[in-house]
Every structure is written in structure tokens, then in C-alpha cells.
Scaffold this active site. Structure first.
Site, PDB file in Angstrom:
ATOM      1  N   LYS A  38     -86.000  32.095 -53.774  1.00  0.00           N
ATOM      2  CA  LYS A  38     -87.361  32.605 -53.380  1.00  0.00           C
ATOM      3  C   LYS A  38     -87.502  34.129 -53.691  1.00  0.00           C
ATOM      4  CE  LYS A  38     -83.596  34.565 -50.104  1.00  0.00           C
ATOM      5  NZ  LYS A  38     -82.926  34.234 -48.705  1.00  0.00           N
ATOM      6  N   ARG A 136     -80.520  33.451 -36.121  1.00  0.00           N
ATOM      7  CA  ARG A 136     -81.690  33.614 -36.695  1.00  0.00           C
ATOM      8  C   ARG A 136     -82.239  32.192 -36.708  1.00  0.00           C
ATOM      9  NH1 ARG A 136     -81.961  35.965 -43.099  1.00  0.00           N
ATOM     10  NH2 ARG A 136     -81.732  33.636 -43.427  1.00  0.00           N
ATOM     11  N   ARG A 224     -74.654  27.802 -51.933  1.00  0.00           N
ATOM     12  CA  ARG A 224     -76.408  28.491 -51.750  1.00  0.00           C
ATOM     13  C   ARG A 224     -76.467  29.816 -52.047  1.00  0.00           C
ATOM     14  NH1 ARG A 224     -76.570  26.826 -46.844  1.00  0.00           N
ATOM     15  NH2 ARG A 224     -76.919  29.193 -46.411  1.00  0.00           N
ATOM     16  N   TYR A 270     -95.148  66.293 -55.370  1.00  0.00           N
ATOM     17  CA  TYR A 270     -95.583  66.519 -54.219  1.00  0.00           C
ATOM     18  C   TYR A 270     -94.730  67.389 -52.931  1.00  0.00           C
ATOM     19  CZ  TYR A 270     -99.416  62.964 -55.147  1.00  0.00           C
ATOM     20  OH  TYR A 270    -100.235  62.410 -55.696  1.00  0.00           O
ATOM     21  N   MET A 318     -96.566  57.449 -56.169  1.00  0.00           N
ATOM     22  CA  MET A 318     -96.968  56.040 -56.368  1.00  0.00           C
ATOM     23  C   MET A 318     -96.616  55.432 -57.618  1.00  0.00           C
ATOM     24  SD  MET A 318    -100.607  54.172 -55.157  1.00  0.00           S
ATOM     25  CE  MET A 318    -100.593  54.741 -53.741  1.00  0.00           C
ATOM     26  N   ASP A 319     -97.150  56.307 -58.682  1.00  0.00           N
ATOM     27  CA  ASP A 319     -97.130  55.712 -60.122  1.00  0.00           C
ATOM     28  C   ASP A 319     -95.977  56.343 -61.068  1.00  0.00           C
ATOM     29  OD1 ASP A 319     -99.506  54.532 -59.385  1.00  0.00           O
ATOM     30  OD2 ASP A 319    -100.501  56.509 -59.548  1.00  0.00           O
TER      31      ASP A 319
HETATM   32  C1  LIG Z   1     -81.324  34.151 -49.351  1.00  0.00           C
HETATM   33  C2  LIG Z   1     -80.824  32.982 -48.812  1.00  0.00           C
HETATM   34  C3  LIG Z   1     -79.336  32.721 -49.284  1.00  0.00           C
HETATM   35  C4  LIG Z   1     -78.974  33.434 -50.611  1.00  0.00           C
HETATM   36  O1  LIG Z   1     -78.348  34.627 -50.109  1.00  0.00           O
HETATM   37  P1  LIG Z   1     -77.679  35.568 -50.971  1.00  0.00           P
HETATM   38  O2  LIG Z   1     -76.911  36.369 -50.140  1.00  0.00           O
HETATM   39  O3  LIG Z   1     -78.734  36.170 -52.059  1.00  0.00           O
HETATM   40  O4  LIG Z   1     -76.597  34.890 -51.746  1.00  0.00           O
HETATM   41  C5  LIG Z   1     -78.793  31.413 -49.106  1.00  0.00           C
HETATM   42  N1  LIG Z   1     -79.310  30.823 -48.035  1.00  0.00           N
HETATM   43  C6  LIG Z   1     -80.203  31.150 -47.007  1.00  0.00           C
HETATM   44  C7  LIG Z   1     -80.781  30.592 -45.810  1.00  0.00           C
HETATM   45  C8  LIG Z   1     -81.054  32.382 -47.370  1.00  0.00           C
HETATM   46  O5  LIG Z   1     -81.971  32.701 -46.654  1.00  0.00           O
END
Ligand SMILES: *Cc1c(COP(=O)(O)O)cnc(C)c1O
Length: 382
Positions: A38, A136, A224, A270, A318-319
Site C-alpha cells: 500500500k 479500527r 502480512r 527562515y 519547502m524545497d
Molecule cells: C499496513 C498494514 C500492514 C503492514 O504493517 P507493517 O507494520 O508495515 O508490517 C498489515 N496489515 C494491515 C491491515 C495494514 O493496514
């Protein structure tokens, strides 16, 4: 490494590191890996990173949104693929047509998925998500039994296939926190309830990077991980990346755009948040907060400039940012700058930046902006 022509800053991404990290995660967990790609593969570039993760042995890829998964399909990825976060109007029919698995967290969403599958004449591949304590996404325990019962009915009618049950941990950065075990227990109970309701022998997945690396006892059928695929550790309680056998895939680079001598006592950048203590040499580095350098790193952010370890002097713009090289420095225009990398050559790491900015490495890498070119290397030698 020479700069791509005219580019102020670039993120060098080592695809060999992504392959190697994926293999490390497989070995550490002992199960199949769903590499999470993602957010443009955590800033590393979706398509190239996903391909490298597949080559490293990821049997699954995971994205937050269907749009991200569709981009993978458009680029030719044909493997197992899950998208789990569906905003209003998400292209669920498109997901089904492209053979993308979708997560379902509520009775309402299950209805939408069934409708979307029917509209395109497909069987929706569904991962039912239980909220085991993160509060969540996921179905809360009060909704779980109803969701499972309706999903079983939809499966019998041929509208969906229940592929997996899954959940997500709150303490991915503390894999030995008691809440992780409490969540695993709650997830187990949710799986048992699903089995009693007639969900057959399906896959189960639970662990993000931290538990994937350190809790093989909680690996279930698939882990995951996201962050660890890119070679970074979620936190000190998980361990140092190098000790975990991970190789940071991204090196954020730039070059010195200007060097000049100034007097003692001048205000720099700045609002004059930095004042030179002596006559000195200042260098200008063309990367700023629009490129993902946190403004909170004002007077803090570490850099390796022409081999010299230094830090930002004054406000992050910014840059661009300014560094104070000291009066003796021989750094000159065009010299290499490493913002962060694997740390082996004395350069700062993403973890150093997180520390300097009061944030986490996740935010450091995912916020690298679109102006920063991604340059792919394949450094199997390291
Ligand atoms: C982002 C995410 C992950 C991966 O998490 P990490 O801490 O980057 O390994 C796994 N499962 C879900 C649902 C996530 O949103």
C-alpha cells in the site's frame, strides 16, 4: 551513484534488498508472506517493489485500496492479491472482475460485495475481518456472528467464496506486549465461532512485520508484513534491522547545490532559528518538506554531505535545507548527499530521521514526495 539529470533528490531503491527481506520474512515466520505494498509500496514504488517481493517469494500482495490493487493488475501482476479498505464508491465490481480478493468487515459491506459480484457475474473472493482488539477496521465481536452467518449463506448461494479470516494487531511494534496475545486469543475465538457457523477450512492471517519477525507462534497461515519488506524494523522492541537480517531498501540522495562562506553571527534560513557560531561554510541541499523532509527536523535532521556527517541548520524550507559545514570543510557543489540509507557507510538511517523529527520510520519513508525520482538498482552483491 550519479544523479539522474536535473533531479534535485532521488530515492535509490534496491530491489535485491526487497527480495532478500521477503525471503527473510518467510524464513522467520515459517509461513507464506503477503507483502503489503500500500501507499506506493511505502514510498518505494508500487510496481517495481511488488515485482521484487513476488520474486523474493511473496505468494500474496496486500493493498489498502482496490485502486492500488487494480494498478498492480494493470501492470501485469496475476498473483493472489487482497485489498482491505473500501471507501464509499470503491470499485468492488472492478476488483471482482480483476480477481482481487476483498476484505469484508461489516454486514453492510458484505451486501455491497454480493451486489458487486452479481453485477459482473463473478464469485467474490472474501476475507472476513474480525476486530480482535485494535478497534479500527474489522467486525466487532457483537457483529461477528451475524456477519459470519450471512457470509456462509452467501457462500452456499454461490455469490462469494470465503477465502480467509483475518485480524490486525495494535502493538505491531511490540510483539511481546500482552495485548498481542490477548488479540491472538480473541482472533482464535472468532475463528472457532466461524467454524461452528459452517465456515470451512479457510486461511487465517494476523501478523504485521513485528509479530511476523518475532512471533512465529502467531503466524497462522500467512503473515502480512509491510515495513520489514522494505528492510526496516517497526521499533526497538522488535530489534535492529541488521540483527533481524533486514536490508533497508531505500537510500534517499541529493547533491550539494551551493556552498558559501558567511560570517559569525548570521541568521540562517527562515526566521533565523539557527545562528552561525563562527565564520563558516554553509551548503544548500535541494530537498525540503515538499519532498518529505519533516519540518519538525528543523535544526535536527542528520545528513551525510560529501562524506561529512552534519545536520540541518535552521528551518526546513519547502524545497531546500541548509547545513553548516564548519570553516575547514572542503565540501563543494555537486558533492553527494545521503539523507538516509542503510547506515553502513556512516550515513543516517530512516530511524535516525524518525528520532530527529519525533515520528516513526513509517512516516519518514511514506511521505517522500512525488518530486523525488525513484531510481531502481539491483545490488545482489551487498
Ligand atoms: C499496513 C498494514 C500492514 C503492514 O504493517 P507493517 O507494520 O508495515 O508490517 C498489515 N496489515 C494491515 C491491515 C495494514 O493496514
Amino acid at each position: 551513484m550519479t544523479a539522474p539529470q536535473g533531479v534535485a533528490a532521488w530515492a535509490e531503491v534496491d530491489l535485491a534488498a526487497i527480495r532478500s527481506n521477503t525471503a527473510t520474512l518467510r524464513n522467520a515466520s515459517g509461513v507464506d508472506v503477503m507483502a503489503v505494498v500500500k501507499a506506493d509500496a511505502y514510498g518505494h514504488g508500487l510496481i517495481e517493489s511488488a515485482r521484487a517481493a513476488r520474486e523474493g517469494g511473496a505468494t500474496w500482495l496486500g493493498t489498502a485500496f482496490v485502486n492500488e490493487a487494480l494498478a498492480l493488475r494493470a501492470a501485469g501482476d496475476e498473483g493472489l492479491l487482497l485489498a482491505w479498505l473500501h471507501p464509499q464508491g470503491a470499485d468492488l465490481s472492478g476488483a471482482m472482475s480483476a480477481n482481487i480478493d476483498v476484505s469484508v468487515s461489516s454486514v453492510q459491506l458484505l451486501g455491497q460485495v454480493i451486489d458487486a459480484a452479481r453485477a459482473v457475474g463473478r464469485v467474490a473472493r472474501v476475507h472476513l475481518k474480525a476486530d480482535s482488539g485494535l478497534s479500527r477496521g474489522g467486525a466487532s465481536s457483537s457483529e461477528w456472528d451475524e456477519l459470519v452467518a450471512l457470509a456462509v449463506r452467501a457462500q452456499r448461494s454461490g455469490a462469494i467464496e470465503i477465502v480467509a479470516l483475518w485480524s490486525h494487531v495494535a502493538f505491531g511494534d511490540e510483539p511481546f506486549h500482552p495485548a498481542v496475545d490477548a488479540q491472538a486469543g480473541a482472533f482464535d475465538r472468532a475463528c472457532s465461532a466461524a467454524a461452528s457457523a459452517g465456515v470451512g477450512d479457510v486461511l487465517r492471517h494476523f501478523s504485521s512485520s513485528g509479530p511476523a519477525l518475532r512471533r512465529p507462534d502467531l503466524a497462522f497461515d500467512i503473515v502480512r508484513p509491510g515495513l520489514a519488506v522494505y528492510g526496516l524494523s517497526p521499533g526497538a522492541a522488535v530489534g535492529e534491522a541488521s540483527e533481524l537480517g533486514l536490508r533497508p531498501a531505500m537510500t534517499l540522495r541529493s547533491t550539494v547545490a551551493q556552498v558559501k562562506s558567511v560570517e559569525a553571527g548570521v541568521g540562517v534560513s527562515y526566521s533565523y532559528r539557527y545562528t552561525t557560531a563562527q565564520a563558516t561554510r554553509l551548503a544548500l541541499i535541494p530537498i525540503g518538506y515538499a519532498d518529505g523532509i519533516p519540518r519538525a527536523a528543523t535544526n535536527q535532521g542528520p545528513l551525510l554531505v560529501g562524506g561529512q556527517r552534519t545536520q540541518i541548520a535552521g528551518t526546513v524550507c519547502m524545497d531546500q535545507v541548509v547545513v553548516d559545514l564548519g570553516p575547514q570543510s572542503s565540501v563543494s557543489v555537486g558533492d553527494e548527499v545521503v539523507v538516509f540509507g542503510d547506515g553502513i557507510d556512516g550515513a543516517p538511517t530512516a530511524a535516525d530521521w524518525a528520532h530527529a523529527s519525533g515520528t516513526i520510520v513509517y512516516e519518514i519513508i511514506t511521505r517522500i514526495g512525488p518530486r523525488v525520482a525513484r531510481v531502481y538498482v539491483d545490488d545482489a552483491q551487498r
